[in-house]
Design an enzyme around this catalytic site. Structure first.
Site, PDB file in Angstrom:
ATOM      1  N   LYS A  52       0.809  -1.220   0.000  1.00  0.00           N
ATOM      2  CA  LYS A  52       0.000   0.000   0.000  1.00  0.00           C
ATOM      3  C   LYS A  52       0.845   1.273   0.000  1.00  0.00           C
ATOM      4  O   LYS A  52       0.371   2.348  -0.406  1.00  0.00           O
ATOM      5  CB  LYS A  52      -0.921   0.002   1.221  1.00  0.00           C
ATOM      6  CG  LYS A  52      -2.064  -0.997   1.155  1.00  0.00           C
ATOM      7  CD  LYS A  52      -3.132  -0.546   0.176  1.00  0.00           C
ATOM      8  CE  LYS A  52      -4.373  -1.406   0.290  1.00  0.00           C
ATOM      9  NZ  LYS A  52      -5.469  -0.923  -0.581  1.00  0.00           N
ATOM     10  N   SER A 309       0.979  -9.914  -0.447  1.00  0.00           N
ATOM     11  CA  SER A 309       0.706  -8.474  -0.421  1.00  0.00           C
ATOM     12  C   SER A 309       0.909  -7.787   0.917  1.00  0.00           C
ATOM     13  O   SER A 309       1.033  -6.570   0.962  1.00  0.00           O
ATOM     14  CB  SER A 309      -0.728  -8.216  -0.889  1.00  0.00           C
ATOM     15  OG  SER A 309      -1.641  -8.880  -0.035  1.00  0.00           O
TER      16      SER A 309
END
Length: 415
Positions: A52, A309
């Site tokens: 992110k 992720s």
């Protein structure tokens, strides 16, 4: 589309002032297990332990380069996006206000505060994220600030595409399969848009948690839909509605190429990677690795890259993860046992257990009749398939019981 590749390359280069490229590592354990050549793109090893930071950095860079320096950057997030914004605010030396739900765990609040330092203000508003989002957007408008969405933004999409740009620089060999997790769609849409501009591309598979398949639902519907309910266990990827800008890229994807992963099976994968490989992944971060179990035949002998992720795993959740994994593997059951109220009845029942069976929970609930009592009993075993023979022994001994392991309503109140 060539412009997009150039923009992503520029964004990736700019990120090197903030953090080095995350590792692309061949994993021998998974390669042997699936008879394939499997690489992990370790986004869990970024400074904020998730990808992110890429979209946050790029969106903030674009806003700062636009001419009029924003007075404040604003976001709404209870997790990885908030931490990425905080880290980028500190890097650029700009003010950020992060809105989080009141129910956000203290660990996430503290990490966000630590990453942003004096440049970040955290505001806790709303019991649910939708309320937090409204408060953040209202504040951004009143403060003449820039609201930075977690995924539904062309600049965020461009930033997330830097993951694929790095992979192409790190691995010169042709890749047969790329596997990406899907939440709101920032990483997956950025990656598909990037590969769409390249001369060749691998087979791409996208992975969602079963309790939040917003992309799959949209593809089958032929347009965006909002899921009526979402299981928030995979909190980094469970999204009720895919982003508008993201779906514009993803809408050409075949629904068959969007896989759904069972949350309990995912827990078994989280524990497997932790115990065998020492890799700490949050539920969303393990989605792509778990999806390999559904691709065993088609990936044999192939070269695969799984994007892990994120690794922001709160170890206070570990007991729940273990519980879910045991249930999925058939190694733990919860029963309501009708136990006769006579001397020796409990001993008779316990004698039915095998040497690998263990009582993990025992609680009298209430008497269903004068001569019988209801007991909630949890049993763990190390023998796969052992419950079939145990239940047979219980039946033959004349005990009455009900298996409530998969009864969500009863389990919610009793377990």
């Amino acid at each position: 589309m060539a412009d997009f590749l150039n923009d992503v390359a520029h964004a990736t280069k700019a990120m090197r002032a903030l953090f080095p490229a995350t590792p692309l590592q061949k994993n021998e354990y998974l390669s042997d297990k699936f008879s394939a050549e499997i690489y992990l793109k370790r986004e869990d090893l970024s400074p904020v332990r998730s990808y992110k930071i890429r979209g946050a950095f790029n969106a903030m860079s674009k806003a700062l380069a636009s001419g009029d320096k924003p007075k404040v950057f604003v976001c709404a997030s209870a997790g990885n996006h908030a931490q990425g914004i905080a880290f980028a605010c500190k890097h650029f030396g700009v003010k950020g206000v992060v809105f989080m739900p009141v129910t956000t765990p203290g660990q996430k609040i503290n990490k966000t505060a630590a990453f942003g330092g004096k440049f970040i203000e955290i505001r806790l508003e709303g019991d649910y994220f939708d309320e937090t989002l409204v408060a953040a957007q209202k504040y951004a408008k009143s403060a003449d600030g820039v609201f930075l969405p977690p995924y539904d933004s062309v600049d965020v999409i461009e930033g997330q595409a830097s993951v694929v740009h790095e992979i192409r620089e790190q691995l010169s060999k042709p890749i047969d399969y790329m596997i990406f997790p899907v939440g709101g769609g920032g990483l997956s849409s950025g990656s598909l848009k990037y590969y769409g501009a390249c001369d060749t591309q691998p087979e791409i598979r996208l992975v969602e948690p079963m309790g939040g398949r917003s992309l799959h639902a949209a593809l089958e519907n032929g347009g965006l839909v909002t899921l009526p309910t979402v299981d928030n266990f995979v909190d980094g990827a469970a999204v009720a509605r895919i982003g508008d800008n993201n779906f514009e890229v993803l809408k050409q994807t075949s629904a068959d190429h969007v896989l759904g992963v069972d949350e309990n099976r995912l827990c078994a994968t989280i524990l497997e990677l932790l115990n065998v490989e020492g890799i700490v992944l949050e539920p969303a971060g393990a989605l792509t690795v778990d999806a390999l179990k559904d691709m065993t035949d088609e990936i044999a002998g192939k070269r695969i890259v799984c994007v892990t992720s994120g690794g922001n795993f709160d170890f206070e959740r570990l007991p729940d993860v273990k519980e879910r994994a045991l249930r999925f593997e058939g190694l733990k059951k919860y029963l309501i046992l009708r136990l006769p109220q006579r001397p020796g009845a409990l001993k008779d029942f316990l004698n039915l257990l095998g040497p690998e069976d263990d009582i993990a929970r025992f609680e009298y609930l209430k008497k269903s009749a004068r001569n019988f009592g209801s007991v909630l009993i949890g049993i763990e075993t190390s023998a796969k398939g052992g419950f079939e023979s145990l239940f047979d022994r219980i039946d033959k001994a004349g005990f009455t019981f009900r298996d409530i392991t998969d009864d969500e309503t009863l389990a919610e109140f009793l377990v």
